[in-house]
Each structure stands twice: as C-alpha cells, then as structure tokens.
Write an enzyme that holds these catalytic residues in place. Structure first.
Site, PDB file in Angstrom:
ATOM      1  N   HIS A 134      72.951 -61.972 -27.036  1.00  0.00           N
ATOM      2  CA  HIS A 134      73.624 -62.564 -25.873  1.00  0.00           C
ATOM      3  C   HIS A 134      75.049 -62.002 -25.742  1.00  0.00           C
ATOM      4  O   HIS A 134      75.489 -61.633 -24.649  1.00  0.00           O
ATOM      5  CB  HIS A 134      73.633 -64.081 -26.039  1.00  0.00           C
ATOM      6  N   GLU A 135      75.751 -61.910 -26.862  1.00  0.00           N
ATOM      7  CA  GLU A 135      77.132 -61.391 -26.835  1.00  0.00           C
ATOM      8  C   GLU A 135      77.163 -59.913 -26.449  1.00  0.00           C
ATOM      9  O   GLU A 135      78.013 -59.484 -25.664  1.00  0.00           O
ATOM     10  CB  GLU A 135      77.795 -61.592 -28.203  1.00  0.00           C
ATOM     11  N   HIS A 138      76.729 -59.504 -22.799  1.00  0.00           N
ATOM     12  CA  HIS A 138      77.984 -59.684 -22.059  1.00  0.00           C
ATOM     13  C   HIS A 138      78.765 -58.358 -22.003  1.00  0.00           C
ATOM     14  O   HIS A 138      79.316 -57.998 -20.967  1.00  0.00           O
ATOM     15  CB  HIS A 138      78.876 -60.733 -22.739  1.00  0.00           C
ATOM     16  N   GLU A 189      76.679 -66.034 -17.504  1.00  0.00           N
ATOM     17  CA  GLU A 189      75.891 -66.638 -18.581  1.00  0.00           C
ATOM     18  C   GLU A 189      74.402 -66.417 -18.379  1.00  0.00           C
ATOM     19  O   GLU A 189      73.680 -66.065 -19.313  1.00  0.00           O
ATOM     20  CB  GLU A 189      76.193 -68.133 -18.671  1.00  0.00           C
TER      21      GLU A 189
HETATM   22 ZN    ZN Z   1      77.676 -66.135 -22.938  1.00  0.00          ZN
END
Ligand code: ZN
Length: 257
Positions: A134-135, A138, A189
């Site tokens: 997830h990071e 981003h 997100e």
């Molecule tokens: Zn996030």
C-alpha cells in the site's frame, strides 16, 4: 498584498502543474518534479535514519530486519514490472524500534516500518506485505509529490517561488518531512488500496491479508488513533472494497506463489 501574491503564484503554478498520473490517469496538482521529490525525500530519509540511530531507535533485531527485507525485496521486484521507472529508484528500508503504529514509503522508494505496528497488530508476513505494498503504491502513484505540493502551499509564497524557479532544493527536505504527516486524500487511499493489493499478489502474498490488516487496524483505533490512520483516512467502504477485489487478485496470487 502578500496573500494576493501567493494566490497568483499558486494559480501560475497550477497552470503548469496539473498532470495526469501515468499509472492512475488521475489529474494531480504537482508543484515539484519527480526528481525534486526524490532528492528531497532522500535528504529527509537520511535525516530520519540518522535521528533514529542517535536515539538508539534503529532495530537491532536481525531476524526481524531480515524478515522485512525479504518481504520488501519481493515487492520491489514486482514494482519494477508494474511501474518500470521504479527500477531506477534507490530503494531502502529501515525498521524503527518505536511503539508507534506506522509505516511509510517516500517518493523514490525510501521506506520505514515501525516495530509497534508489527508487534501490536501481530502482523503476518502477508499483512506486512499488504501494508508495505500500500505504501509503495502511494509512491508509484505520485501521492508523495501531491502531499509535498500541499506542504509547499502551506508554507507560503517564498518557498513556492523558489521551487517554481527551480533554484532552491534545500527548502524541500523539510517539506518532504511535513508531507509525511499530512493525510492522503480519500481518492488516493482507494488508489493505493487497489494497486497495493495487486502488487502484493504479484509478489506472492495473500490478498485476504489486505482485509485482515485493515480489520486489525480498525480494532486498534478503538484505543486512540494510531499515527498511521491520521495520515491514511479510511474510506468508509475500505474493507468492503478490498474484499470485493480479492477474487480478481486470487489468480495473480496463485500464479505467483
Ligand atoms: Zn494510504
């Protein structure tokens, strides 16, 4: 007068700085180039690692560090396939021995995970892969640059002016630092959830772990807001949306494991 100058500068900047992200296709306001973002992130990262070292907060747990490295190496290999420019990134990961529930990946692949989130949430390898996936998503999606752009706008016209002129890189390291404390957008997100679960599946990590990770996270938020959640606003339907992605991700995972 000063406000007007700032507005004019912001407007001028936004005219040249609205770009479609090459991965998501979404239009983003970006006031810094990818090169600026990576250079200043490298600076901020070195500072963070240095401070943690001085406080004796770099994890000395060799087994844990090897575990995190093994997981992130598999993610990094797949990031190169999903987003080829990341093959040029100077990736780095550090395990910080602090009780905070946090993890991040700066532009250019500078990552950290805190022992607090691993031990308090009793994270499995699959869940660590989901959080770092997830990071990394981003970073692949340029969200760090978006947050840096907001940090610049907050700091005012002088900073903004020197950045537009492209002269002063030194003002950007604190910006990279502040950017880490700003929340991502809800859109951001959802994007990071979508790309993160795929990245982890391609690296051979179970998509179901994305769901269990956020379930654990929402349980943890019962006892005060974890730092991670202050920078990762939770779309209301996050767990539902991730659950809905699992069937699509399973064949990718089965093929990779
Ligand atoms: Zn996030």
């Amino acid at each position: 007068m000063k406000t007007q100058l700032l507005l004019t500068a912001l407007l001028a900047a936004s005219l040249v700085a609205c770009q479609a992200n090459p991965v998501s296709g979404r239009t983003q306001l970006v006031l810094v180039s990818e090169e600026q973002a990576q250079a200043s992130s490298a600076q901020a990262y070195a500072q963070t690692v240095n401070e943690a070292q001085q406080k004796g907060n770099l994890s000395a747990d060799a087994a844990l560090k090897a575990r995190v490295k093994r997981i992130t190496d598999r993610l990094i290999a797949q990031a190169g396939n999903m987003y080829p420019p990341s093959r040029e990134w100077k990736w780095s990961v550090v395990v910080i021995d602090e009780p905070t529930l946090n993890a991040w990946c700066m532009p250019g692949g500078k990552m950290a995970i805190y022992t607090g989130i691993i031990s308090k949430l009793k994270l499995t390898d699959d869940e660590i892969a989901q959080i770092m996936g997830h990071e990394i998503a981003h970073a692949m999606l340029g969200h760090g640059r978006e947050r840096m752009s907001r940090a610049i706008a907050m700091q005012g016209s002088m900073t903004l002016g020197s950045i537009i002129a492209g002269r002063d890189l030194s003002v950007l390291a604190p910006v990279a630092d502040v950017a880490l404390t700003l929340p991502n957008s809800r859109e951001g997100e959802s994007e990071a959830d979508r790309y993160g679960i795929e990245l982890a599946a391609r690296a051979g990590y179970d998509p179901h772990a994305a769901v269990s990770l956020w379930e654990k996270m929402s349980q943890a938020s019962g006892n005060g807001t974890p730092q991670f959640l202050s920078t990762h606003p939770s779309p209301d339907n996050r767990i539902q949306a991730l659950n809905a992605l699992v069937p699509t991700m399973m064949p990718i995972y089965e093929k990779a494991r």
